[in-house]
Design an enzyme around this catalytic site. Structure first.
Site, PDB file in Angstrom:
ATOM      1  N   GLY A 142      -8.405   2.648 -20.343  1.00  0.00           N
ATOM      2  CA  GLY A 142      -7.741   3.901 -19.646  1.00  0.00           C
ATOM      3  C   GLY A 142      -6.276   3.991 -20.085  1.00  0.00           C
ATOM      4  O   GLY A 142      -5.656   3.315 -21.162  1.00  0.00           O
ATOM      5  N   CYS A 143      -5.473   4.578 -19.256  1.00  0.00           N
ATOM      6  CA  CYS A 143      -3.955   4.947 -19.316  1.00  0.00           C
ATOM      7  C   CYS A 143      -3.116   3.754 -19.718  1.00  0.00           C
ATOM      8  O   CYS A 143      -2.068   3.838 -20.090  1.00  0.00           O
ATOM      9  CB  CYS A 143      -3.517   6.037 -18.479  1.00  0.00           C
ATOM     10  SG  CYS A 143      -4.358   7.576 -18.228  1.00  0.00           S
ATOM     11  N   ASN A 144      -3.607   2.706 -19.112  1.00  0.00           N
ATOM     12  CA  ASN A 144      -2.742   1.293 -19.012  1.00  0.00           C
ATOM     13  C   ASN A 144      -2.848   0.578 -20.252  1.00  0.00           C
ATOM     14  O   ASN A 144      -2.110  -0.186 -20.423  1.00  0.00           O
ATOM     15  CB  ASN A 144      -3.030   0.541 -17.697  1.00  0.00           C
ATOM     16  CG  ASN A 144      -4.731   0.232 -17.871  1.00  0.00           C
ATOM     17  OD1 ASN A 144      -5.434   0.858 -16.992  1.00  0.00           O
ATOM     18  ND2 ASN A 144      -4.996  -0.978 -18.251  1.00  0.00           N
ATOM     19  N   ALA A 145      -3.806   0.989 -20.906  1.00  0.00           N
ATOM     20  CA  ALA A 145      -4.578   0.100 -22.246  1.00  0.00           C
ATOM     21  C   ALA A 145      -3.329  -0.142 -23.262  1.00  0.00           C
ATOM     22  O   ALA A 145      -3.224  -1.197 -23.995  1.00  0.00           O
ATOM     23  CB  ALA A 145      -5.562   0.680 -22.681  1.00  0.00           C
ATOM     24  N   MET A 347       0.019   2.766 -15.950  1.00  0.00           N
ATOM     25  CA  MET A 347      -0.942   2.618 -14.679  1.00  0.00           C
ATOM     26  C   MET A 347      -2.277   3.194 -15.231  1.00  0.00           C
ATOM     27  O   MET A 347      -2.347   4.144 -15.869  1.00  0.00           O
ATOM     28  CB  MET A 347      -0.313   3.574 -13.557  1.00  0.00           C
ATOM     29  CG  MET A 347       0.880   3.005 -13.147  1.00  0.00           C
ATOM     30  SD  MET A 347       2.256   3.815 -13.951  1.00  0.00           S
ATOM     31  CE  MET A 347       2.354   5.642 -13.441  1.00  0.00           C
TER      32      MET A 347
END
Length: 360
Positions: A142-145, A347
């Protein structure tokens, strides 16, 4: 930290970005999809987003958009993630003066589609990168990757001084939509945009002449998983729609914001730095409410998150590569001075907060 203590650390050498040619304002998207529901229109028009780069579904009879099946969405992801990733890498090499043959490690990050073999293999074939190049695919985080993967790339770079490591975050969010008219999916569809970002790392003395080698050293990373909110952000199968669907709990901004201090304090622990010593903040452009919640809890000003909000305004949420778009804008400002510290924060699902501390 002195130059002596940072000499063996990896340095961010360059960053580049790529997006699709087509972009749309939020108002244009409402018209294209003929959305009349005042609640949905309000979500789009009050998102703090002006434009997003997207690859929309094809037009059908009467100008309506034909909703794509999951197989078509996966094909769209493959086409556009590879295209954007390739262009980002090409621009990265142009900036540094390096050649394809100089790449010693390639890490590719994506969540908006599943590929086997992964994006790294496809980009290696497309560009003609040495097939012996070490590689890694980070999929589904996801966006934290982006920061999770940067940690791995940082490890390779420190273990291979002088070698060039490249990370690519390529997200075709146009391939991850569900259009069912509900508020849940409308919030998601109002938020994400397509984009790719590539970043180059190197430690030690370069084995090749680089045009730009004055980026910051990566000092440390810190992570935090909010286990009580594991299901608050997720991308899983929707039996009703026969496709993958992203779920975003309305409480996510407040949950993430409430835990931001904890992970930043952990990041700064042992460094002798306080939050007030951090000159630059690059926070993931997760959405207006997320940015506001993080800002309030960390005591950040509008100026501190200027690039975060600017990227959200001009591109929407670009998932894993968002923070690198903000980093690129910081470099373009030319305001960073030697000795400045910067906190990178992303995040995403888990729910997780990832951070990194860098120093020029």
């Amino acid at each position: 930290m002195t130059n002596t203590t940072t000499a063996g650390l990896a340095r961010i050498v360059a960053v580049s970005t790529a997006v699709p040619e087509t972009s749309y304002s939020q108002a244009e998207l409402l018209d294209i999809f003929r959305i009349e529901d005042p609640r949905v229109r309000s979500v789009f028009l009050n998102s703090a987003i002006d434009r997003r780069h997207l690859t929309l579904p094809p037009e059908g009879p009467g100008g309506t958009r034909v909703m794509e099946a999951q197989g078509q969405l996966l094909a769209k992801h493959r086409t556009h993630a590879v295209d954007m990733g390739v262009r980002a890498v090409q621009d990265l090499l142009k900036q540094t003066g390096a050649d394809l043959s100089d790449i010693g490690y390639l890490c590719c990050v994506t969540t908006t589609g599943f590929l086997t073999p992964g994006l790294s293999a496809l980009i290696i074939r497309e560009l003609g990168i040495d097939p012996h190049t070490s590689r890694l695919d980070v999929v589904g985080m996801g966006c934290n990757a982006g920061l999770n993967a940067l940690n791995a790339v940082n490890g390779w770079s420190r273990a291979n001084p002088g070698g060039l490591a490249v990370m690519v975050c390529a997200e075709a969010c146009s391939a991850a939509y569900v259009f069912d008219g509900t508020m849940r999916t409308s919030v998601v569809n109002s938020l994400f945009g397509d984009g790719a970002a590539a970043v180059a790392l190197m430690s030690g003395e370069p084995e090749l002449p680089l045009a730009h080698a004055e980026g910051p050293r990566i000092l440390k990373f810190a992570s935090h998983i909010i286990t009580d909110a594991v299901d608050a952000m997720r991308y899983d199968w929707d039996d009703t729609q026969d496709r993958f669907s992203f779920y975003l709990d309305p409480q996510v901004p407040y949950v993430v914001g409430a835990h931001a201090e904890r992970v930043v304090d952990r990041l700064l622990a042992g460094t002798g730095l306080r939050r007030s010593d951090i000159r630059q903040w690059l926070v993931h452009s997760g959405g207006k409410k997320v940015i506001d919640a993080v800002g309030v809890n960390l005591g950040l000003t509008r100026h501190d998150v200027r690039h975060t909000t600017g990227v959200l305004r001009d591109y929407g949420n670009l998932s894993s590569g968002s923070f690198l778009f903000s980093y690129e804008r910081l470099l373009q400002e030319q305001v960073v001075e030697p000795g400045d510290h910067c906190v990178l924060m992303t995040m995403g699902p888990g729910s997780t907060i990832e951070t990194a501390l860098v120093r020029w």
